[in-house]
Scaffold this motif. Structure first.
Motif, PDB file in Angstrom:
ATOM      1  N   GLY A 238      87.137  76.017  21.156  1.00  0.00           N
ATOM      2  CA  GLY A 238      87.291  76.789  22.379  1.00  0.00           C
ATOM      3  C   GLY A 238      86.077  77.553  22.860  1.00  0.00           C
ATOM      4  N   TRP A 239      84.977  77.472  22.148  1.00  0.00           N
ATOM      5  CA  TRP A 239      83.776  78.172  22.613  1.00  0.00           C
ATOM      6  C   TRP A 239      83.197  77.418  23.806  1.00  0.00           C
ATOM      7  CZ3 TRP A 239      80.159  81.182  18.983  1.00  0.00           C
ATOM      8  CH2 TRP A 239      80.908  81.917  18.050  1.00  0.00           C
ATOM      9  N   ASP A 240      82.710  78.178  24.799  1.00  0.00           N
ATOM     10  CA  ASP A 240      82.020  77.514  25.899  1.00  0.00           C
ATOM     11  C   ASP A 240      80.515  77.520  25.642  1.00  0.00           C
ATOM     12  OD1 ASP A 240      81.241  80.100  26.370  1.00  0.00           O
ATOM     13  OD2 ASP A 240      82.494  80.377  28.146  1.00  0.00           O
ATOM     14  N   SER A 241      79.770  76.924  26.556  1.00  0.00           N
ATOM     15  CA  SER A 241      78.322  76.775  26.353  1.00  0.00           C
ATOM     16  C   SER A 241      77.618  78.124  26.247  1.00  0.00           C
ATOM     17  CB  SER A 241      77.718  75.960  27.501  1.00  0.00           C
ATOM     18  OG  SER A 241      78.285  74.667  27.550  1.00  0.00           O
ATOM     19  N   ALA A 242      78.041  79.086  27.061  1.00  0.00           N
ATOM     20  CA  ALA A 242      77.399  80.406  27.033  1.00  0.00           C
ATOM     21  C   ALA A 242      77.593  81.085  25.682  1.00  0.00           C
ATOM     22  CB  ALA A 242      77.957  81.280  28.150  1.00  0.00           C
ATOM     23  N   ASP A 243      78.795  80.942  25.099  1.00  0.00           N
ATOM     24  CA  ASP A 243      79.050  81.550  23.789  1.00  0.00           C
ATOM     25  C   ASP A 243      78.185  80.915  22.707  1.00  0.00           C
ATOM     26  OD1 ASP A 243      80.962  83.197  24.920  1.00  0.00           O
ATOM     27  OD2 ASP A 243      82.586  81.748  24.585  1.00  0.00           O
ATOM     28  N   VAL A 244      78.064  79.589  22.758  1.00  0.00           N
ATOM     29  CA  VAL A 244      77.248  78.888  21.759  1.00  0.00           C
ATOM     30  C   VAL A 244      75.786  79.301  21.867  1.00  0.00           C
ATOM     31  CG1 VAL A 244      76.427  76.637  20.988  1.00  0.00           C
ATOM     32  CG2 VAL A 244      78.822  76.932  21.646  1.00  0.00           C
ATOM     33  N   ILE A 245      75.281  79.341  23.101  1.00  0.00           N
ATOM     34  CA  ILE A 245      73.875  79.723  23.304  1.00  0.00           C
ATOM     35  C   ILE A 245      73.644  81.160  22.853  1.00  0.00           C
ATOM     36  CG2 ILE A 245      72.114  80.137  25.055  1.00  0.00           C
ATOM     37  CD1 ILE A 245      73.263  77.785  26.619  1.00  0.00           C
ATOM     38  N   GLU A 246      74.573  82.046  23.184  1.00  0.00           N
ATOM     39  CA  GLU A 246      74.428  83.444  22.781  1.00  0.00           C
ATOM     40  C   GLU A 246      74.421  83.588  21.264  1.00  0.00           C
ATOM     41  OE1 GLU A 246      76.726  87.753  23.352  1.00  0.00           O
ATOM     42  OE2 GLU A 246      77.463  85.936  24.357  1.00  0.00           O
ATOM     43  N   ALA A 247      75.320  82.872  20.592  1.00  0.00           N
ATOM     44  CA  ALA A 247      75.378  82.951  19.130  1.00  0.00           C
ATOM     45  C   ALA A 247      74.097  82.428  18.497  1.00  0.00           C
ATOM     46  CB  ALA A 247      76.586  82.169  18.616  1.00  0.00           C
ATOM     47  N   LYS A 248      73.590  81.316  19.022  1.00  0.00           N
ATOM     48  CA  LYS A 248      72.362  80.745  18.471  1.00  0.00           C
ATOM     49  C   LYS A 248      71.150  81.638  18.731  1.00  0.00           C
ATOM     50  CE  LYS A 248      73.597  77.038  16.354  1.00  0.00           C
ATOM     51  NZ  LYS A 248      73.327  76.890  14.903  1.00  0.00           N
ATOM     52  N   LEU A 249      71.121  82.276  19.907  1.00  0.00           N
ATOM     53  CA  LEU A 249      70.013  83.184  20.199  1.00  0.00           C
ATOM     54  C   LEU A 249      70.057  84.413  19.294  1.00  0.00           C
ATOM     55  CD1 LEU A 249      69.706  83.111  24.099  1.00  0.00           C
ATOM     56  CD2 LEU A 249      68.167  82.106  22.410  1.00  0.00           C
ATOM     57  N   ILE A 250      71.256  84.919  19.046  1.00  0.00           N
ATOM     58  CA  ILE A 250      71.375  86.061  18.131  1.00  0.00           C
ATOM     59  C   ILE A 250      70.922  85.664  16.727  1.00  0.00           C
ATOM     60  CG2 ILE A 250      73.012  87.610  17.002  1.00  0.00           C
ATOM     61  CD1 ILE A 250      74.639  87.621  19.581  1.00  0.00           C
ATOM     62  N   GLU A 251      71.338  84.472  16.301  1.00  0.00           N
ATOM     63  CA  GLU A 251      70.923  83.984  14.979  1.00  0.00           C
ATOM     64  C   GLU A 251      69.412  83.823  14.902  1.00  0.00           C
ATOM     65  OE1 GLU A 251      71.346  79.877  12.355  1.00  0.00           O
ATOM     66  OE2 GLU A 251      72.848  80.347  13.885  1.00  0.00           O
ATOM     67  N   ALA A 252      68.827  83.207  15.941  1.00  0.00           N
ATOM     68  CA  ALA A 252      67.372  83.024  15.955  1.00  0.00           C
ATOM     69  C   ALA A 252      66.650  84.359  16.051  1.00  0.00           C
ATOM     70  CB  ALA A 252      66.980  82.125  17.120  1.00  0.00           C
ATOM     71  N   GLY A 253      67.218  85.302  16.832  1.00  0.00           N
ATOM     72  CA  GLY A 253      66.594  86.617  16.955  1.00  0.00           C
ATOM     73  C   GLY A 253      66.581  87.371  15.643  1.00  0.00           C
TER      74      GLY A 253
ATOM     75  N   ALA B 164      62.257  78.004  21.405  1.00  0.00           N
ATOM     76  CA  ALA B 164      62.404  76.701  20.760  1.00  0.00           C
ATOM     77  C   ALA B 164      63.838  76.450  20.320  1.00  0.00           C
ATOM     78  CB  ALA B 164      61.458  76.614  19.556  1.00  0.00           C
ATOM     79  N   VAL B 165      64.580  77.505  20.038  1.00  0.00           N
ATOM     80  CA  VAL B 165      65.994  77.355  19.672  1.00  0.00           C
ATOM     81  C   VAL B 165      66.862  77.200  20.911  1.00  0.00           C
ATOM     82  CG1 VAL B 165      67.954  78.552  18.623  1.00  0.00           C
ATOM     83  CG2 VAL B 165      65.733  78.584  17.493  1.00  0.00           C
ATOM     84  N   LEU B 166      66.468  77.851  21.999  1.00  0.00           N
ATOM     85  CA  LEU B 166      67.290  77.853  23.206  1.00  0.00           C
ATOM     86  C   LEU B 166      67.425  76.461  23.820  1.00  0.00           C
ATOM     87  CD1 LEU B 166      68.776  79.312  25.513  1.00  0.00           C
ATOM     88  CD2 LEU B 166      66.539  79.742  26.557  1.00  0.00           C
ATOM     89  N   VAL B 167      66.326  75.732  23.924  1.00  0.00           N
ATOM     90  CA  VAL B 167      66.343  74.447  24.637  1.00  0.00           C
ATOM     91  C   VAL B 167      67.262  73.423  23.973  1.00  0.00           C
ATOM     92  CG1 VAL B 167      64.928  72.523  25.429  1.00  0.00           C
ATOM     93  CG2 VAL B 167      64.063  74.863  25.613  1.00  0.00           C
ATOM     94  N   PRO B 168      67.106  73.118  22.677  1.00  0.00           N
ATOM     95  CA  PRO B 168      68.012  72.120  22.084  1.00  0.00           C
ATOM     96  C   PRO B 168      69.461  72.599  21.995  1.00  0.00           C
ATOM     97  CG  PRO B 168      66.649  73.114  20.385  1.00  0.00           C
ATOM     98  CD  PRO B 168      66.116  73.596  21.693  1.00  0.00           C
ATOM     99  N   THR B 169      69.640  73.915  21.831  1.00  0.00           N
ATOM    100  CA  THR B 169      71.010  74.435  21.797  1.00  0.00           C
ATOM    101  C   THR B 169      71.698  74.231  23.141  1.00  0.00           C
ATOM    102  OG1 THR B 169      70.373  76.099  20.161  1.00  0.00           O
ATOM    103  CG2 THR B 169      72.407  76.480  21.356  1.00  0.00           C
ATOM    104  N   TRP B 170      70.978  74.481  24.210  1.00  0.00           N
ATOM    105  CA  TRP B 170      71.554  74.273  25.546  1.00  0.00           C
ATOM    106  C   TRP B 170      71.878  72.796  25.777  1.00  0.00           C
ATOM    107  CZ3 TRP B 170      69.310  71.477  29.606  1.00  0.00           C
ATOM    108  CH2 TRP B 170      70.028  71.529  30.816  1.00  0.00           C
ATOM    109  N   ARG B 171      70.990  71.910  25.329  1.00  0.00           N
ATOM    110  CA  ARG B 171      71.242  70.476  25.499  1.00  0.00           C
ATOM    111  C   ARG B 171      72.493  70.039  24.747  1.00  0.00           C
ATOM    112  NH1 ARG B 171      65.179  67.877  24.607  1.00  0.00           N
ATOM    113  NH2 ARG B 171      64.258  68.608  26.589  1.00  0.00           N
ATOM    114  N   ALA B 172      72.663  70.564  23.538  1.00  0.00           N
ATOM    115  CA  ALA B 172      73.821  70.156  22.743  1.00  0.00           C
ATOM    116  C   ALA B 172      75.104  70.819  23.218  1.00  0.00           C
ATOM    117  CB  ALA B 172      73.582  70.492  21.271  1.00  0.00           C
ATOM    118  N   SER B 173      74.999  72.017  23.800  1.00  0.00           N
ATOM    119  CA  SER B 173      76.208  72.744  24.188  1.00  0.00           C
ATOM    120  C   SER B 173      76.835  72.213  25.471  1.00  0.00           C
ATOM    121  CB  SER B 173      75.886  74.234  24.357  1.00  0.00           C
ATOM    122  OG  SER B 173      74.952  74.424  25.409  1.00  0.00           O
TER     123      SER B 173
END
Length: 246
Positions: free
Chosen positions: A148-163, A228-237
């Motif tokens: 049930g996660w949408d693309s924005a949630d996935v990107i936000e989680a990955k950015l927090i992890e990368a940050g 570098a984390v944002l671009v592939p995460t957005w493509r996959a999400s």
């Protein structure tokens, strides 16, 4: 010289002239240890004592110090001295300063060239990270999308992890560099900057750590990694979970 000879105020030191004749001098002052880079092998004598010790006749000198009050006239006066005394070698304060700056700039450039390999390795890692995600990361994103996660949630989680990862690495590296500079006296890099047998006696470099330096390192390390984390995460999400998990 006083520390090497264990001299104190009032002590006597015997020096030999070029003819081998011993001459006794009395110590009337000692330079502070903080100035040893300049005064380590320096002995000050009166003009008369110097002439008698080295056999320099009256009217002759080995070095002449000229103080010019107008900085714009320094080069002009140096040229006039050279013209009047062709065998002399006028050296200005700016020339001495430029010589030391060029020496240290060359050494810092050498150090930068050595560290350039590590910097290139970091950017290659960031580029590899930006081009594609691993199978496990794609599977993780697919599972998140499936529950049930949408693309924005996935990107936000990955950015927090990368940050968290990049900022932790930045703080750890900064802390280790502070320890290296202030507690070990830059044991790894100081020989490159100072030289191994060029500068004597040893002296302590004063590190300079400011907001500007930290900001440059932060923007060169943390932001590229997060991008570098944002671009592939957005493509996959933006792809359906079925396609991502295949």
């Amino acid at each position: 010289m006083a520390y090497l000879r264990f001299l104190e105020l009032g002590s006597e030191i015997v020096l030999q002239t070029e003819t081998g004749q011993p001459v006794t001098f009395k110590v009337v002052g000692i330079f502070k240890k903080a100035s040893q880079l300049l005064t380590n092998d320096l002995i000050l004598m009166t003009d008369r004592a110097v002439r008698e010790f080295f056999g320099i006749p009256e009217g002759l000198s080995t070095d002449i110090y000229v103080e010019v009050y107008n900085p714009q006239e320094v080069q002009t006066i140096a040229k006039k001295i050279k013209k009047l005394l062709p065998q002399s070698r006028p050296i200005t304060r700016q020339e001495v300063k430029s010589t030391y700056e060029s020496v240290f700039s060359w050494r810092s450039g050498l150090l930068l060239a050595v560290l350039l390999g590590a910097l290139m390795g970091f950017f290659l890692l960031a580029w590899d990270r930006a081009t594609a995600l691993g199978a496990e990361e794609k599977r993780e994103i697919g599972i998140l999308k499936a529950i049930g996660w949408d693309s924005a949630d996935v990107i936000e989680a990955k950015l927090i992890e990368a940050g968290i990862l990049s900022v932790s690495a930045f703080l750890t590296g900064t802390g280790l560099s502070v320890v290296h500079l202030y507690f070990t006296d830059a044991a790894l890099f100081a020989p490159v900057l100072k030289g191994w047998s060029v500068l004597f006696p040893p002296f302590r470099l004063m590190p300079s750590l400011g907001v500007y330096e930290l900001s440059v390192v932060f923007f060169l390390t943390v932001l590229p990694y997060m991008f570098a984390v944002l671009v592939p995460t957005w493509r996959a999400s933006v792809v359906s979970p079925e396609e991502v998990m295949r």
